[in-house]
Design a protein around this motif. Sequence first.
Motif, mmCIF file in Angstrom:
data_model
loop_
_atom_site.group_PDB
_atom_site.id
_atom_site.type_symbol
_atom_site.label_atom_id
_atom_site.label_comp_id
_atom_site.label_asym_id
_atom_site.label_seq_id
_atom_site.Cartn_x
_atom_site.Cartn_y
_atom_site.Cartn_z
ATOM 1 N N ASN A 51 0.832 -1.220 0.000
ATOM 2 C CA ASN A 51 0.000 0.000 0.000
ATOM 3 C C ASN A 51 0.859 1.259 0.000
ATOM 4 N N GLU A 52 1.927 1.224 0.811
ATOM 5 C CA GLU A 52 2.819 2.374 0.922
ATOM 6 C C GLU A 52 3.538 2.625 -0.406
ATOM 7 N N ASP A 53 3.946 1.529 -1.054
ATOM 8 C CA ASP A 53 4.632 1.615 -2.350
ATOM 9 C C ASP A 53 3.718 2.244 -3.403
ATOM 10 N N ARG A 54 2.420 1.943 -3.286
ATOM 11 C CA ARG A 54 1.443 2.454 -4.254
ATOM 12 C C ARG A 54 1.115 3.914 -3.986
ATOM 13 N N LEU A 55 1.010 4.283 -2.698
ATOM 14 C CA LEU A 55 0.529 5.620 -2.335
ATOM 15 C C LEU A 55 1.650 6.603 -1.994
ATOM 16 N N GLY A 56 2.847 6.090 -1.724
ATOM 17 C CA GLY A 56 3.979 6.983 -1.439
ATOM 18 C C GLY A 56 4.004 7.511 -0.021
ATOM 19 N N GLU A 57 3.171 6.924 0.864
ATOM 20 C CA GLU A 57 3.116 7.372 2.255
ATOM 21 C C GLU A 57 3.305 6.170 3.178
ATOM 22 N N PRO A 58 4.072 6.337 4.277
ATOM 23 C CA PRO A 58 4.281 5.211 5.187
ATOM 24 C C PRO A 58 3.024 4.858 5.986
ATOM 25 N N PHE A 59 2.890 3.603 6.343
ATOM 26 C CA PHE A 59 1.860 3.138 7.267
ATOM 27 C C PHE A 59 0.455 3.584 6.865
ATOM 28 N N VAL A 60 0.042 3.184 5.656
ATOM 29 C CA VAL A 60 -1.316 3.490 5.194
ATOM 30 C C VAL A 60 -2.191 2.239 5.087
ATOM 31 N N GLY A 61 -1.651 1.054 5.380
ATOM 32 C CA GLY A 61 -2.444 -0.180 5.343
ATOM 33 C C GLY A 61 -2.982 -0.536 6.720
ATOM 34 N N ASP A 62 -3.199 -1.830 6.946
ATOM 35 C CA ASP A 62 -3.760 -2.275 8.236
ATOM 36 C C ASP A 62 -2.829 -1.932 9.400
ATOM 37 N N ALA A 63 -1.514 -2.138 9.209
ATOM 38 C CA ALA A 63 -0.558 -1.778 10.268
ATOM 39 C C ALA A 63 -0.618 -0.275 10.542
ATOM 40 N N GLY A 64 -0.862 0.491 9.497
ATOM 41 C CA GLY A 64 -0.964 1.944 9.636
ATOM 42 C C GLY A 64 -2.186 2.365 10.443
ATOM 43 N N LYS A 65 -3.302 1.644 10.217
ATOM 44 C CA LYS A 65 -4.510 1.940 11.009
ATOM 45 C C LYS A 65 -4.233 1.700 12.480
ATOM 46 N N LEU A 66 -3.506 0.613 12.756
ATOM 47 C CA LEU A 66 -3.164 0.319 14.149
ATOM 48 C C LEU A 66 -2.201 1.372 14.698
ATOM 49 N N MET A 125 9.908 1.088 16.041
ATOM 50 C CA MET A 125 8.891 0.036 15.998
ATOM 51 C C MET A 125 9.454 -1.195 15.295
ATOM 52 N N GLY A 126 9.679 -2.240 16.062
ATOM 53 C CA GLY A 126 10.157 -3.491 15.490
ATOM 54 C C GLY A 126 11.670 -3.601 15.479
ATOM 55 N N ARG A 127 12.093 -4.830 15.198
ATOM 56 C CA ARG A 127 13.506 -5.191 15.280
ATOM 57 C C ARG A 127 14.387 -4.366 14.335
ATOM 58 N N ALA A 162 2.560 -4.320 12.701
ATOM 59 C CA ALA A 162 2.217 -5.520 11.907
ATOM 60 C C ALA A 162 2.378 -6.788 12.757
ATOM 61 N N TYR A 163 3.370 -6.787 13.637
ATOM 62 C CA TYR A 163 3.538 -7.896 14.583
ATOM 63 C C TYR A 163 2.342 -7.942 15.530
ATOM 64 N N LEU A 164 1.907 -6.773 15.990
ATOM 65 C CA LEU A 164 0.767 -6.696 16.915
ATOM 66 C C LEU A 164 -0.523 -7.228 16.305
ATOM 67 N N LEU A 165 -0.665 -7.043 14.983
ATOM 68 C CA LEU A 165 -1.864 -7.567 14.317
ATOM 69 C C LEU A 165 -1.899 -9.088 14.423
ATOM 70 N N ARG A 166 -0.719 -9.696 14.430
ATOM 71 C CA ARG A 166 -0.636 -11.165 14.538
ATOM 72 C C ARG A 166 -0.579 -11.627 15.990
ATOM 73 N N ASN A 167 -0.164 -10.745 16.898
ATOM 74 C CA ASN A 167 0.014 -11.097 18.316
ATOM 75 C C ASN A 167 -0.669 -10.060 19.207
ATOM 76 N N PRO A 168 -2.006 -9.998 19.122
ATOM 77 C CA PRO A 168 -2.730 -8.911 19.805
ATOM 78 C C PRO A 168 -2.519 -8.902 21.322
ATOM 79 N N VAL A 174 2.972 -2.900 24.375
ATOM 80 C CA VAL A 174 3.123 -1.653 23.612
ATOM 81 C C VAL A 174 2.555 -0.483 24.419
ATOM 82 N N TRP A 175 1.468 -0.751 25.131
ATOM 83 C CA TRP A 175 0.920 0.301 25.980
ATOM 84 C C TRP A 175 1.949 0.716 27.037
ATOM 85 N N GLU A 176 2.608 -0.284 27.667
ATOM 86 C CA GLU A 176 3.676 0.035 28.634
ATOM 87 C C GLU A 176 4.769 0.876 27.970
ATOM 88 N N ASP A 177 5.124 0.520 26.743
ATOM 89 C CA ASP A 177 6.177 1.256 26.034
ATOM 90 C C ASP A 177 5.739 2.694 25.760
#
Length: 190
Positions: A51-66, A125-127, A162-168, A174-177
Amino acid sequence: SLIDGMDWDALDAAIMSCARCELAKSRTQGVPGVGDRQADWLFVGEAPGANEDRLGEPFVGDAGKLLDAILAAIGLRRGENVFIANVLKSRPPGNRDPKPEEVATCLPYLVRQIELIRPKLIVAMGRFAAQSLLSTDMPLGKMRGRLHSYHGVPLVVTYHPAYLLRNPLDKAKVWEDMVLATDTMHELNR
Ligand code: URA
């Protein structure tokens, strides 16, 4: 390198026309980042997805909504006192992991963005974001829960959305962070 002295326009143009690695051949466009160029907060992810590659903006897909929901939870909105960027500015095909040489080649763009923004706090965010900015190969779980420093700028490590979407269940961590991040920001603004 040349990137070190670039202003915003030159930097964005360089990212958009970059051919320093093979990702240039498969990407639709470079994705420099989005938001307030004088932001106190900088959130850093891994690499653009489809999605980002198509729109030119970071975090615009499901991970972006989160990510937007995480920002809202601490009183932030995309574009207002926040800048969002990735380590890689071009999409790896099939969303494969960034290669070490791609990170090494692309990182100067993020480094220059940080110099221009001069954020008060960075959230990695992330490794890939955490390891790239802190020059370490420590696992993410070992980096969470304490304050780091990127050349004197406080840096908080958290899970990638994106990890959180798989490991809710890890949303609580993340809230603690984010509590650590907001406490740190309040301390800086006192
Ligand atoms: N994941 C990332 O790390 N960055 C994006 O821009 C989108 C998804």
